[in-house]
Design a protein around this motif. Structure first.
Motif, PDB file in Angstrom:
ATOM      1  N   GLU A  41       0.867  -1.179   0.000  1.00 18.89           N
ATOM      2  CA  GLU A  41       0.000   0.000   0.000  1.00 18.89           C
ATOM      3  C   GLU A  41       0.902   1.227   0.000  1.00 18.89           C
ATOM      4  O   GLU A  41       1.699   1.414   0.910  1.00 18.89           O
ATOM      5  N   LEU A  44      -1.948   6.706   1.592  1.00 18.21           N
ATOM      6  CA  LEU A  44      -2.749   6.741   2.813  1.00 18.21           C
ATOM      7  C   LEU A  44      -3.913   7.693   2.611  1.00 18.21           C
ATOM      8  O   LEU A  44      -3.764   8.723   1.958  1.00 18.21           O
ATOM      9  N   SER A  45      -5.051   7.354   3.207  1.00 18.66           N
ATOM     10  CA  SER A  45      -6.144   8.317   3.212  1.00 18.66           C
ATOM     11  C   SER A  45      -5.763   9.428   4.184  1.00 18.66           C
ATOM     12  O   SER A  45      -4.860   9.267   5.016  1.00 18.66           O
ATOM     13  N   VAL A  46      -6.453  10.537   4.103  1.00 19.49           N
ATOM     14  CA  VAL A  46      -6.173  11.654   5.016  1.00 19.49           C
ATOM     15  C   VAL A  46      -6.357  11.196   6.461  1.00 19.49           C
ATOM     16  O   VAL A  46      -5.536  11.501   7.336  1.00 19.49           O
ATOM     17  N   THR A  47      -7.406  10.433   6.713  1.00 17.96           N
ATOM     18  CA  THR A  47      -7.675   9.944   8.068  1.00 17.96           C
ATOM     19  C   THR A  47      -6.563   9.027   8.557  1.00 17.96           C
ATOM     20  O   THR A  47      -6.078   9.167   9.677  1.00 17.96           O
ATOM     21  N   GLN A  48      -6.140   8.078   7.713  1.00 20.72           N
ATOM     22  CA  GLN A  48      -5.048   7.174   8.098  1.00 20.72           C
ATOM     23  C   GLN A  48      -3.772   7.955   8.377  1.00 20.72           C
ATOM     24  O   GLN A  48      -3.065   7.674   9.344  1.00 20.72           O
ATOM     25  N   ARG A  49      -3.491   8.933   7.529  1.00 15.27           N
ATOM     26  CA  ARG A  49      -2.284   9.740   7.703  1.00 15.27           C
ATOM     27  C   ARG A  49      -2.310  10.469   9.045  1.00 15.27           C
ATOM     28  O   ARG A  49      -1.315  10.501   9.768  1.00 15.27           O
ATOM     29  N   LYS A  64       3.094  12.002   4.147  1.00 15.54           N
ATOM     30  CA  LYS A  64       2.668  12.334   2.783  1.00 15.54           C
ATOM     31  C   LYS A  64       3.846  12.410   1.824  1.00 15.54           C
ATOM     32  O   LYS A  64       3.766  11.926   0.693  1.00 15.54           O
ATOM     33  N   GLU A  67       4.790   9.055   0.439  1.00 12.38           N
ATOM     34  CA  GLU A  67       3.831   8.316  -0.366  1.00 12.38           C
ATOM     35  C   GLU A  67       4.256   8.380  -1.823  1.00 12.38           C
ATOM     36  O   GLU A  67       4.858   9.345  -2.267  1.00 12.38           O
TER      37      GLU A  67
END
Length: 92
Positions: A41, A44-49, A64, A67
């Motif tokens: 993977e 990351l989603s914003v929430t996961q980050r 970020k 990524e």
């Protein structure tokens, strides 16, 4: 620069957390964290980050910037035709 997977694993170990402990602390599913740490993977989603940054005591920007980013380019139909023509010639 180290990969997202390497960065997260290093920060997790420095924090003294197992991957299961990180899953509990972030409310991110264990299999998702395993995919992130194994490099499967890359985003990351914003929430996961935000959850990972809080748990690992780093900024969301630290994550970020590691990524993977993809660049998309628009190409002409002529370029696509040349590609297919070139591939067909290679197969003969």
């Amino acid at each position: 620069m180290e990969s997202l997977a390497e960065f997260i694993q290093k920060k997790r170990e420095k924090a003294g957390l197992s991957i299961t402990g990180l899953a509990h602390k972030t409310n991110i599913k264990l299999d998702v964290l395993e995919d992130i740490e194994s490099g499967k993977e890359l985003f990351l989603s914003v929430t996961q980050r935000q959850q990972l940054a809080r748990a690992l005591k780093c900024s969301p920007q630290d994550l970020k910037m590691r990524e993977r980013e993809f660049k998309f380019e628009i190409v002409s139909d002529d370029a696509i035709c040349l590609l297919y023509t070139s591939d067909a010639a290679d197969e003969e």
